[in-house]
Each structure stands twice: as structure tokens, then as C-alpha cells.
Write a protein that holds these residues in place. Structure first.
Motif, PDB file in Angstrom:
ATOM      1  N   PRO A   1       0.825  -1.222   0.044  1.00 45.81           N
ATOM      2  CA  PRO A   1       0.056   0.014  -0.006  1.00 45.81           C
ATOM      3  C   PRO A   1       0.940   1.328  -0.162  1.00 45.81           C
ATOM      4  CG  PRO A   1      -0.834  -1.688   1.735  1.00 45.81           C
ATOM      5  CD  PRO A   1       0.729  -2.172   1.069  1.00 45.81           C
ATOM      6  N   GLY A   2       0.548   2.175  -0.926  1.00 43.08           N
ATOM      7  CA  GLY A   2       1.247   3.477  -0.969  1.00 43.08           C
ATOM      8  C   GLY A   2       1.546   4.155   0.180  1.00 43.08           C
ATOM      9  N   LYS A   3       0.741   4.155   1.242  1.00 39.89           N
ATOM     10  CA  LYS A   3       0.899   4.828   2.570  1.00 39.89           C
ATOM     11  C   LYS A   3       1.605   3.974   3.622  1.00 39.89           C
ATOM     12  CE  LYS A   3      -2.555   8.426   1.456  1.00 39.89           C
ATOM     13  NZ  LYS A   3      -3.823   9.170   1.688  1.00 39.89           N
ATOM     14  N   ALA A   4       1.961   2.788   3.217  1.00 44.19           N
ATOM     15  CA  ALA A   4       2.312   1.913   4.358  1.00 44.19           C
ATOM     16  C   ALA A   4       3.916   1.961   4.448  1.00 44.19           C
ATOM     17  CB  ALA A   4       2.045   0.315   3.969  1.00 44.19           C
ATOM     18  N   TYR A   5       4.257   3.366   5.078  1.00 44.21           N
ATOM     19  CA  TYR A   5       5.732   3.583   5.204  1.00 44.21           C
ATOM     20  C   TYR A   5       6.070   2.779   6.288  1.00 44.21           C
ATOM     21  CZ  TYR A   5       3.908   7.759   2.817  1.00 44.21           C
ATOM     22  OH  TYR A   5       2.857   8.416   2.098  1.00 44.21           O
ATOM     23  N   SER A   6       5.613   2.286   7.191  1.00 48.82           N
ATOM     24  CA  SER A   6       6.307   1.503   8.201  1.00 48.82           C
ATOM     25  C   SER A   6       6.376  -0.072   7.669  1.00 48.82           C
ATOM     26  CB  SER A   6       5.210   1.461   9.457  1.00 48.82           C
ATOM     27  OG  SER A   6       5.123   2.638   9.848  1.00 48.82           O
TER      28      SER A   6
ATOM     29  N   ASN B   1       1.968   2.371  14.175  1.00 47.14           N
ATOM     30  CA  ASN B   1       1.803   2.668  12.838  1.00 47.14           C
ATOM     31  C   ASN B   1       1.716   1.507  11.877  1.00 47.14           C
ATOM     32  OD1 ASN B   1       2.333   5.584  13.635  1.00 47.14           O
ATOM     33  ND2 ASN B   1       4.206   5.218  13.026  1.00 47.14           N
ATOM     34  N   MET B   2       2.541   0.521  12.288  1.00 45.11           N
ATOM     35  CA  MET B   2       2.320  -0.681  11.398  1.00 45.11           C
ATOM     36  C   MET B   2       0.985  -1.278  11.493  1.00 45.11           C
ATOM     37  SD  MET B   2       6.094  -2.672  11.838  1.00 45.11           S
ATOM     38  CE  MET B   2       6.033  -3.676  10.663  1.00 45.11           C
ATOM     39  N   ILE B   3       0.462  -1.459  12.589  1.00 46.81           N
ATOM     40  CA  ILE B   3      -0.934  -1.938  12.860  1.00 46.81           C
ATOM     41  C   ILE B   3      -1.938  -1.049  12.034  1.00 46.81           C
ATOM     42  CG2 ILE B   3      -2.936  -2.247  14.571  1.00 46.81           C
ATOM     43  CD1 ILE B   3      -0.744  -2.745  16.551  1.00 46.81           C
ATOM     44  N   ALA B   4      -2.048   0.214  12.078  1.00 52.45           N
ATOM     45  CA  ALA B   4      -2.919   0.980  11.350  1.00 52.45           C
ATOM     46  C   ALA B   4      -2.857   0.973  10.117  1.00 52.45           C
ATOM     47  CB  ALA B   4      -2.697   2.639  12.004  1.00 52.45           C
ATOM     48  N   GLU B   5      -1.596   0.611   9.549  1.00 52.11           N
ATOM     49  CA  GLU B   5      -1.199   0.701   7.893  1.00 52.11           C
ATOM     50  C   GLU B   5      -1.616  -0.707   7.526  1.00 52.11           C
ATOM     51  OE1 GLU B   5       2.904   1.748   7.455  1.00 52.11           O
ATOM     52  OE2 GLU B   5       2.552   3.665   8.379  1.00 52.11           O
TER      53      GLU B   5
ATOM     54  N   ALA C   1      -4.742  10.201  21.537  1.00 53.83           N
ATOM     55  CA  ALA C   1      -3.152  10.463  21.357  1.00 53.83           C
ATOM     56  C   ALA C   1      -2.288   8.876  21.182  1.00 53.83           C
ATOM     57  CB  ALA C   1      -2.671  10.978  22.685  1.00 53.83           C
ATOM     58  N   GLN C   2      -3.205   7.867  21.330  1.00 55.33           N
ATOM     59  CA  GLN C   2      -2.630   6.580  21.230  1.00 55.33           C
ATOM     60  C   GLN C   2      -1.996   6.493  19.618  1.00 55.33           C
ATOM     61  OE1 GLN C   2      -2.130   4.440  23.382  1.00 55.33           O
ATOM     62  NE2 GLN C   2      -3.095   5.728  24.970  1.00 55.33           N
ATOM     63  N   PRO C   3      -0.784   5.886  19.605  1.00 55.10           N
ATOM     64  CA  PRO C   3      -0.025   5.661  18.199  1.00 55.10           C
ATOM     65  C   PRO C   3      -1.021   5.252  17.029  1.00 55.10           C
ATOM     66  CG  PRO C   3       1.487   5.487  19.918  1.00 55.10           C
ATOM     67  CD  PRO C   3       0.342   5.449  20.394  1.00 55.10           C
ATOM     68  N   GLN C   4      -1.759   4.092  17.451  1.00 54.40           N
ATOM     69  CA  GLN C   4      -2.575   3.394  16.407  1.00 54.40           C
ATOM     70  C   GLN C   4      -3.609   4.202  15.941  1.00 54.40           C
ATOM     71  OE1 GLN C   4      -4.005  -0.415  17.611  1.00 54.40           O
ATOM     72  NE2 GLN C   4      -2.461  -0.621  18.945  1.00 54.40           N
ATOM     73  N   ILE C   5      -4.347   5.048  17.118  1.00 54.51           N
ATOM     74  CA  ILE C   5      -5.162   5.911  16.560  1.00 54.51           C
ATOM     75  C   ILE C   5      -4.799   7.033  15.847  1.00 54.51           C
ATOM     76  CG2 ILE C   5      -7.226   7.196  17.506  1.00 54.51           C
ATOM     77  CD1 ILE C   5      -7.676   4.375  18.079  1.00 54.51           C
ATOM     78  N   LYS C   6      -3.851   7.864  16.008  1.00 57.80           N
ATOM     79  CA  LYS C   6      -3.190   8.993  15.548  1.00 57.80           C
ATOM     80  C   LYS C   6      -2.781   8.587  14.046  1.00 57.80           C
ATOM     81  CE  LYS C   6      -0.321  11.598  17.463  1.00 57.80           C
ATOM     82  NZ  LYS C   6       1.160  12.206  18.050  1.00 57.80           N
ATOM     83  N   ARG C   7      -2.224   7.457  13.767  1.00 57.97           N
ATOM     84  CA  ARG C   7      -1.844   6.962  12.651  1.00 57.97           C
ATOM     85  C   ARG C   7      -3.107   6.613  11.790  1.00 57.97           C
ATOM     86  NH1 ARG C   7       0.463   7.990   8.258  1.00 57.97           N
ATOM     87  NH2 ARG C   7       1.254   6.395   6.899  1.00 57.97           N
ATOM     88  N   ALA C   8      -4.243   5.791  12.488  1.00 64.85           N
ATOM     89  CA  ALA C   8      -5.265   5.537  11.765  1.00 64.85           C
ATOM     90  C   ALA C   8      -5.998   6.708  11.057  1.00 64.85           C
ATOM     91  CB  ALA C   8      -6.203   4.699  12.497  1.00 64.85           C
ATOM     92  N   VAL C   9      -5.998   7.825  11.951  1.00 61.38           N
ATOM     93  CA  VAL C   9      -6.967   8.880  11.536  1.00 61.38           C
ATOM     94  C   VAL C   9      -6.051   9.604  10.296  1.00 61.38           C
ATOM     95  CG1 VAL C   9      -7.122  11.557  12.318  1.00 61.38           C
ATOM     96  CG2 VAL C   9      -7.706   9.564  13.782  1.00 61.38           C
TER      97      VAL C   9
END
Length: 292
Positions: free
Chosen positions: A116-121, A183-187, A254-262
């Protein structure tokens, strides 16, 4: 505006039905091929895995929509045999008893490589089962609980079950790695993201996790079509139970998973876009307050 339905009833099947109804219903088109993914990462019983009665309730709610086919599938952690895990948990038996069309595991499926194009992690991408292309509608059944290194595991993290063993070995398990992990989870949700979440908070771990920890039994089912609304409400619920400082002392947003998902546009962007409706949940106002 997205609705999260919360229900507490002595009958878990009734809780599932009520929560789904409060959230606006599944909205599955008649004749669809529907995939239901319980949490069966290990053979540890609820809240280590999905309560079998939650799976039963989900299957029955899907049947109300007159689908063409119902499939239950999951992948346990490496090197576990997923079929054995599902059997030990009673999830396989429930799926059989409820007459689903197929029970599958992702263990040995043919996979396609995605980047995926935005899966930078995920610099090398990850592999997912090709059969997901044939699915019209997916329901995830995550458990609301803490996780020793990802901080929490709910709807977003349930997506890791579609990845391959070698992909999971890229995940940065270890203290202090929660930002990269989040970040990886969200992506991982950038492909084949579920359409609906029926989250199991009949029992929760409020420390440690995902397979052992301090146990609480709120007896609640959450339901929502939006993964960020689902997970932020799940975090708000954990706060009412008393949980780990990283959750208790910080905004759910503020949780990393949530921030990246947003950032990725995977769902709602703020508390103002979430409406929480409850049945039998006396602490609902406290949960709503914790959504800040």
C-alpha cells in the motif's frame, strides 16, 4: 456521524443483537459472501480470545441479512495450528453448530503481495490471502484488552491476522516500540479492512495481555462500522475499569494506533464524529467522557 452501540445483558447473544441494532445494523446486501473473523491468536480462553457466544451471536445476526455464504476464518500466531486453536477454544464447534458454509484458516492459503502506498512502516509490504478478493463483507470480532507491547489490541490490531508469519516477524515486539508498532498496525488496515466490528468486552485484560493479565468482567458488547470509533470507545471503556498508565493517563486520540489511523483516513477523526448509544450500560456517561 458514526454510532457505537454498547450493550450489557446476561445473555451474550442478546447483547450482540442489541449492540448491532444500536449501531445501525450490519447493512449486508442479500446474497453477499460474508467473512467473520474471530480473535484466536492463541488457545487462551476469553479474554485471551473471542468468547464463543460472541461468534454465535455474530453468525445469527449475519443470517438475518440473508447472505449467500458465511465463512468463518482466522490465523493464529506462528507456529500454532489455527484449526487446533479454534477447536480448543470452542469456536470451530460453534461455527459448525450454527451451520456456516465454510470454516477456514489462513495458515496455508495462496497469498498476494501488497505494498500500500501509504504503508511507510512496512517498507517491503506484506502478504494477504488471495481469497479475500472473493469476500463482499467482513466482520471482525476483536477483544477489548491491553497488550504488553502494542499497548492495546482491538479492531485495528485484529487486521494483523490476515498477514503472513514472515510479516508478523517484522512487528517490533519490545518495550518502547509502541509508536512503530502502532503505525504498522494502522497501516495493515489499508487493504481488506473489515466493514463492521463486534467487539468482545464480556471479559477484558486491563494490564499485560494479550493472553494473560489483570482480569475485569464488564459484560459488554461494542458494535460499530468504524474501526477508529470502535477502538477509541474500547479505550474509553478500559479507562473506566482502571488500566495501564499509557491508556489511563492519555487521551484516546493520542494513542499511536489511533493517530496513524486518523492520518490514513481509516475512520472518524474526533470525538465529535462519534455517537455512543447504550443499553444496560450504567457507566455510559463515564465512557463518553473518556472519549476526550
Amino acid at each position: 456521524m458514526v454510532i457505537v452501540g454498547l450493550s450489557r445483558n446476561r445473555d451474550t447473544l442478546e447483547s450482540v443483537k442489541t449492540a448491532v441494532g444500536l449501531a445501525g445494523g450490519l447493512g449486508i446486501k442479500e446474497g453477499s459472501t460474508v467473512l467473520i473473523r474471530p480473535n484466536a491468536n492463541t488457545a487462551d480462553p476469553a479474554p485471551g480470545s473471542t468468547n464463543p457466544e460472541v461468534l454465535r451471536g455474530a453468525i445469527r445476526e449475519v443470517k438475518r441479512c440473508n447472505p449467500g455464504k458465511i465463512i468463518v476464518a482466522e490465523k493464529s500466531m506462528s507456529p500454532l495450528n489455527t484449526e487446533e486453536v479454534l477447536n480448543r477454544l470452542g469456536l470451530w464447534q460453534v461455527a459448525e453448530a450454527e451451520g456456516v458454509d465454510e470454516i477456514l484458516t489462513f495458515d496455508h492459503m495462496i497469498r498476494e503481495h501488497v505494498e500500500p502506498g501509504k504503508a511507510y512502516s512496512w517498507p517491503w509490504g506484506f502478504d494477504v490471502p488471495e481469497f479475500l478478493k472473493s469476500i463482499d463483507y467482513t466482520i471482525a470480532l476483536p477483544v477489548i484488552k491491553t497488550h504488553w507491547t502494542a499497548t492495546f489490541t482491538m479492531g485495528l490490531k485484529s487486521q494483523i491476522s490476515i498477514t503472513a508469519d514472515r510479516d508478523r516477524r517484522q512487528l517490533p515486539h519490545g518495550q518502547g516500540m509502541d509508536v512503530l508498532f502502532g503505525n504498522m498496525i494502522a497501516e495493515s488496515n489499508l487493504v481488506y479492512k473489515p466493514d463492521f466490528y463486534i467487539s468482545d468486552a464480556t471479559k477484558c485484560f486491563v494490564t499485560d495481555g494479550p493472553n494473560i493479565g489483570t482480569l475485569r468482567e464488564p459484560g459488554i458488547i461494542l458494535a460499530s462500522p468504524d474501526v477508529i470509533a470502535n477502538d477509541t470507545t474500547g479505550l474509553a471503556l478500559l479507562k473506566t475499569l482502571g488500566t495501564v498508565p499509557k491508556i489511563q493517563m492519555n487521551s484516546v486520540w493520542a494513542q499511536p494506533q489511533i493517530k496513524r489511523a486518523v492520518e490514513l483516513g481509516l475512520g472518524v477523526r474526533s470525538k465529535e464524529e462519534v455517537t455512543v448509544k447504550g443499553s444496560g450500560v450504567e457507566e455510559i456517561n463515564e465512557i463518553i467522557a473518556n472519549l476526550a
